[in-house]
Scaffold this motif. Structure first.
Motif, PDB file in Angstrom:
ATOM      1  N   ASN A 107       3.464   7.990  -3.366  1.00 32.10           N
ATOM      2  CA  ASN A 107       2.547   7.175  -4.184  1.00 32.10           C
ATOM      3  C   ASN A 107       1.516   8.049  -4.888  1.00 32.10           C
ATOM      4  N   GLN A 108       0.941   8.989  -4.144  1.00 32.96           N
ATOM      5  CA  GLN A 108      -0.098   9.855  -4.733  1.00 32.96           C
ATOM      6  C   GLN A 108       0.480  10.669  -5.888  1.00 32.96           C
ATOM      7  N   THR A 109       1.681  11.174  -5.682  1.00 34.18           N
ATOM      8  CA  THR A 109       2.276  12.055  -6.693  1.00 34.18           C
ATOM      9  C   THR A 109       2.652  11.261  -7.944  1.00 34.18           C
ATOM     10  N   VAL A 110       3.276  10.092  -7.738  1.00 32.17           N
ATOM     11  CA  VAL A 110       3.650   9.270  -8.908  1.00 32.17           C
ATOM     12  C   VAL A 110       2.384   8.829  -9.661  1.00 32.17           C
ATOM     13  N   ALA A 111       1.405   8.339  -8.912  1.00 30.21           N
ATOM     14  CA  ALA A 111       0.160   7.870  -9.557  1.00 30.21           C
ATOM     15  C   ALA A 111      -0.497   9.004 -10.339  1.00 30.21           C
ATOM     16  N   SER A 112      -0.454  10.196  -9.802  1.00 32.67           N
ATOM     17  CA  SER A 112      -1.129  11.326 -10.466  1.00 32.67           C
ATOM     18  C   SER A 112      -0.459  11.677 -11.787  1.00 32.67           C
ATOM     19  N   ARG A 113       0.801  11.221 -11.960  1.00 28.84           N
ATOM     20  CA  ARG A 113       1.505  11.496 -13.215  1.00 28.84           C
ATOM     21  C   ARG A 113       1.396  10.343 -14.202  1.00 28.84           C
ATOM     22  N   ARG A 117      -6.574  11.128 -16.454  1.00 27.67           N
ATOM     23  CA  ARG A 117      -8.029  11.237 -16.236  1.00 27.67           C
ATOM     24  C   ARG A 117      -8.527  10.557 -14.958  1.00 27.67           C
ATOM     25  N   SER A 118      -8.238   9.229 -14.773  1.00 22.98           N
ATOM     26  CA  SER A 118      -8.693   8.596 -13.527  1.00 22.98           C
ATOM     27  C   SER A 118      -7.921   7.300 -13.270  1.00 22.98           C
ATOM     28  N   VAL A 119      -7.969   6.867 -12.014  1.00 22.08           N
ATOM     29  CA  VAL A 119      -7.415   5.563 -11.636  1.00 22.08           C
ATOM     30  C   VAL A 119      -8.607   4.671 -11.304  1.00 22.08           C
ATOM     31  N   ARG A 120      -8.701   3.528 -11.991  1.00 28.51           N
ATOM     32  CA  ARG A 120      -9.809   2.606 -11.723  1.00 28.51           C
ATOM     33  C   ARG A 120      -9.372   1.628 -10.634  1.00 28.51           C
ATOM     34  N   LEU A 121     -10.067   1.643  -9.513  1.00 29.93           N
ATOM     35  CA  LEU A 121      -9.725   0.766  -8.391  1.00 29.93           C
ATOM     36  C   LEU A 121     -10.783  -0.337  -8.348  1.00 29.93           C
ATOM     37  N   LYS A 122     -10.353  -1.538  -8.639  1.00 29.51           N
ATOM     38  CA  LYS A 122     -11.315  -2.641  -8.789  1.00 29.51           C
ATOM     39  C   LYS A 122     -10.701  -3.927  -8.236  1.00 29.51           C
ATOM     40  N   GLY A 123     -11.552  -4.746  -7.592  1.00 30.26           N
ATOM     41  CA  GLY A 123     -11.097  -6.075  -7.154  1.00 30.26           C
ATOM     42  C   GLY A 123     -10.387  -6.077  -5.811  1.00 30.26           C
ATOM     43  N   TYR A 124     -10.552  -5.024  -5.037  1.00 30.74           N
ATOM     44  CA  TYR A 124      -9.888  -4.937  -3.736  1.00 30.74           C
ATOM     45  C   TYR A 124     -10.917  -5.020  -2.602  1.00 30.74           C
ATOM     46  N   ARG A 189      -9.772   7.371   7.064  1.00 30.21           N
ATOM     47  CA  ARG A 189      -9.990   6.040   6.481  1.00 30.21           C
ATOM     48  C   ARG A 189      -9.943   6.116   4.955  1.00 30.21           C
ATOM     49  N   HIS A 190     -10.592   7.123   4.406  1.00 26.59           N
ATOM     50  CA  HIS A 190     -10.585   7.289   2.944  1.00 26.59           C
ATOM     51  C   HIS A 190      -9.170   7.603   2.440  1.00 26.59           C
ATOM     52  N   LEU A 191      -8.494   8.499   3.126  1.00 25.63           N
ATOM     53  CA  LEU A 191      -7.121   8.860   2.717  1.00 25.63           C
ATOM     54  C   LEU A 191      -6.205   7.629   2.780  1.00 25.63           C
ATOM     55  N   ASP A 192      -6.272   6.901   3.885  1.00 29.25           N
ATOM     56  CA  ASP A 192      -5.418   5.709   4.051  1.00 29.25           C
ATOM     57  C   ASP A 192      -5.737   4.668   2.986  1.00 29.25           C
ATOM     58  N   ALA A 193      -7.031   4.492   2.687  1.00 30.88           N
ATOM     59  CA  ALA A 193      -7.416   3.494   1.681  1.00 30.88           C
ATOM     60  C   ALA A 193      -6.904   3.907   0.302  1.00 30.88           C
ATOM     61  N   PHE A 194      -7.060   5.182  -0.046  1.00 25.41           N
ATOM     62  CA  PHE A 194      -6.547   5.639  -1.354  1.00 25.41           C
ATOM     63  C   PHE A 194      -5.034   5.427  -1.433  1.00 25.41           C
ATOM     64  N   GLU A 195      -4.343   5.786  -0.380  1.00 21.82           N
ATOM     65  CA  GLU A 195      -2.881   5.664  -0.389  1.00 21.82           C
ATOM     66  C   GLU A 195      -2.473   4.200  -0.597  1.00 21.82           C
ATOM     67  N   PHE A 196      -3.122   3.301   0.149  1.00 30.54           N
ATOM     68  CA  PHE A 196      -2.792   1.876   0.046  1.00 30.54           C
ATOM     69  C   PHE A 196      -3.085   1.358  -1.358  1.00 30.54           C
ATOM     70  N   LEU A 197      -4.264   1.696  -1.870  1.00 30.01           N
ATOM     71  CA  LEU A 197      -4.680   1.167  -3.180  1.00 30.01           C
ATOM     72  C   LEU A 197      -3.828   1.756  -4.307  1.00 30.01           C
ATOM     73  N   LEU A 198      -3.431   3.005  -4.187  1.00 28.89           N
ATOM     74  CA  LEU A 198      -2.539   3.587  -5.206  1.00 28.89           C
ATOM     75  C   LEU A 198      -1.192   2.868  -5.173  1.00 28.89           C
ATOM     76  N   GLY A 199      -0.712   2.542  -3.971  1.00 30.30           N
ATOM     77  CA  GLY A 199       0.536   1.778  -3.861  1.00 30.30           C
ATOM     78  C   GLY A 199       0.405   0.430  -4.562  1.00 30.30           C
ATOM     79  N   GLU A 201      -1.691  -0.343  -7.043  1.00 33.75           N
ATOM     80  CA  GLU A 201      -1.776  -0.122  -8.497  1.00 33.75           C
ATOM     81  C   GLU A 201      -0.389   0.167  -9.083  1.00 33.75           C
ATOM     82  N   LEU A 202       0.421   0.923  -8.362  1.00 39.99           N
ATOM     83  CA  LEU A 202       1.766   1.226  -8.864  1.00 39.99           C
ATOM     84  C   LEU A 202       2.613  -0.043  -8.886  1.00 39.99           C
ATOM     85  N   ASP A 203       2.497  -0.875  -7.844  1.00 39.47           N
ATOM     86  CA  ASP A 203       3.237  -2.148  -7.821  1.00 39.47           C
ATOM     87  C   ASP A 203       2.790  -3.050  -8.965  1.00 39.47           C
ATOM     88  N   LEU A 204       1.478  -3.123  -9.179  1.00 41.96           N
ATOM     89  CA  LEU A 204       0.975  -3.970 -10.267  1.00 41.96           C
ATOM     90  C   LEU A 204       1.536  -3.517 -11.601  1.00 41.96           C
TER      91      LEU A 204
END
Ligand SMILES: CSCCC(=O)C(=O)COP(=O)(O)O
Ligand SMILES: [Zn+2]
Length: 211
Positions: A107-113, A117-124, A189-199, A201-204
């Motif tokens: 997830n991290q690798t796909v999202a990074s491509r 510039r940035s991933v906006r994480l909002k509404g979670y 906790r931060h790593l797990d949260a980023f991983e979950f939220l990136l997953g 965002e990719l699904d969305l």
């Protein structure tokens, strides 16, 4: 009395904690092909960090070494992680940073491509997992940096990001994620949260593209 400039008992304890956590991350498939690196603050001048090139799924105590905050090996002939500077810059700058986790999950690798510039994480609701974030109504920007084999170049870009405000992590394009915290529990906790939220965002993105 130890001749070493750090407490070997503390190193032993931190190494145990790193090994247990990194094995879990490897089991999740977040550290493929010897990728990823991990560290914990030992004291105000030293960190315990993974030796470069080791299989992170099979870490043993010999795979953890000590560096000073200039990135020099201390009491070891091993070569520290190629990305040591990205760890030591955080320990130097933030005395309350106690643990840094760098992984290369799918997830991290796909999202990074996909995200530039940035991933906006909002509404979670899960945004409250990030230290200091009290509400799901806040938005978090997870920056994406261009990859480079030149660590001083990458580190300079990270310094620029850190100057702009609080940060819990960043992505490197086609590479992976850095996340940190005051201790292992918070960094996880931060790593797990980023991983979950990136997953999420990719699904969305997939769902929005299909319909
Ligand atoms: C085989 S992955 C390439 C290097 C990398 O990105 C990484 O995270 C691991 O490097 P290290 O020197 O810490 O083993
Ligand atoms: Zn890496």
């Amino acid at each position: 009395m130890s001749a070493l400039p750090y407490d070997p008992q503390r190193l032993h304890e931190l190494a145990g904690e790193l090994i247990a956590n990194v094995r879990e991350l490897a089991q999740l498939g977040w550290t493929p092909a010897t990728s990823s690196n991990f560290s914990s603050r030992l004291d105000e001048r030293h960190a315990a960090i993974t030796v470069s090139g080791r299989d992170k799924g099979r870490l043993v105590e010999d795979d953890i070494m000590v560096v000073d905050f200039d990135g020099r090996a201390v009491g070891s002939d091993h070569r520290p992680s190629a990305e040591t500077l990205l760890h030591t810059q955080l320990y130097r700058r933030f005395p309350d940073v106690g643990c840094i986790l760098h992984t290369h999950s799918h997830n991290q690798t796909v999202a990074s491509r996909i995200f530039s510039r940035s991933v906006r994480l909002k509404g979670y609701e899960l945004l409250k997992a990030f230290r200091g974030n009290e509400t799901h109504e806040a938005a978090i920007e997870l920056p994406v940096l261009p990859n480079s084999q030149d660590m001083p170049t990458l580190a300079a870009k990270v310094e620029g990001l850190l100057d702009r405000g609080p940060l819990w992590g960043y992505l490197i394009q086609g590479h992976g994620l850095y996340a940190w915290g005051r201790d292992m529990a918070e960094a996880r906790r931060h790593l797990d949260a980023f991983e979950f939220l990136l997953g999420c965002e990719l699904d969305l993105r997939r769902i929005t593209t299909v319909h």
